[in-house]
Design a protein around this motif. Sequence first.
Motif, short mmCIF file in Angstrom:
data_model
loop_
_atom_site.label_atom_id
_atom_site.label_comp_id
_atom_site.label_asym_id
_atom_site.label_seq_id
_atom_site.Cartn_x
_atom_site.Cartn_y
_atom_site.Cartn_z
N LEU A 32 0.57 -1.61 -0.17
CA LEU A 32 -0.12 -0.22 -0.06
C LEU A 32 0.44 0.97 -0.03
CD1 LEU A 32 -2.88 -1.21 2.45
CD2 LEU A 32 -2.86 -0.94 -0.12
N THR A 41 -2.29 5.64 3.42
CA THR A 41 -2.47 5.18 2.32
C THR A 41 -3.53 6.03 1.83
OG1 THR A 41 -3.71 3.47 2.76
CG2 THR A 41 -1.18 3.53 3.54
N VAL A 100 -1.75 0.50 -5.85
CA VAL A 100 -2.70 1.32 -4.98
C VAL A 100 -3.94 1.77 -6.14
CG1 VAL A 100 -3.64 2.01 -3.04
CG2 VAL A 100 -1.58 1.36 -2.53
#
Length: 136
Positions: free
Chosen positions: A87, A120, A93
């Motif tokens: 992440l 994140t 991502v």
Amino acid sequence: MREAKKCVNKGRSYRIITPYDAQRGRIEEALKKEKIPWEDRVFCVDSFQGRSSAHSILALLTYDCILGNEADYIILSIVRTKKIGFLAEQRRVNVMLSRCKKGMRICTSRAFVEGAAKDTLVGLLARDIGQGAWGS
């Protein structure tokens, strides 16, 4: 498996994406065991970016090919407990978060997303959506 079964029962186009090849294999095995369609449904995110794995069961598609192959519904399997690992890489991502046309389910731990992963993209997304982001 519950989310995949819901998609099948509703006749929805779906894909399952996970950051880790080992998780992909386990998800495929679980789908097979439950007799839920699995072929060309479960991908490691690297296959969405044109990287391949030598031991992949699926024929991996190139990045250019997969870009036009999004699904109506995406199920993300993000199983972590302490470290953010994958992440931390926003580009990867972003690939996972941008593959759906109509809807997405993220299967993860709330404690993880609100803790170690809070900064994140997934953590920020959950925070922006708020309490409505969390289902049963």
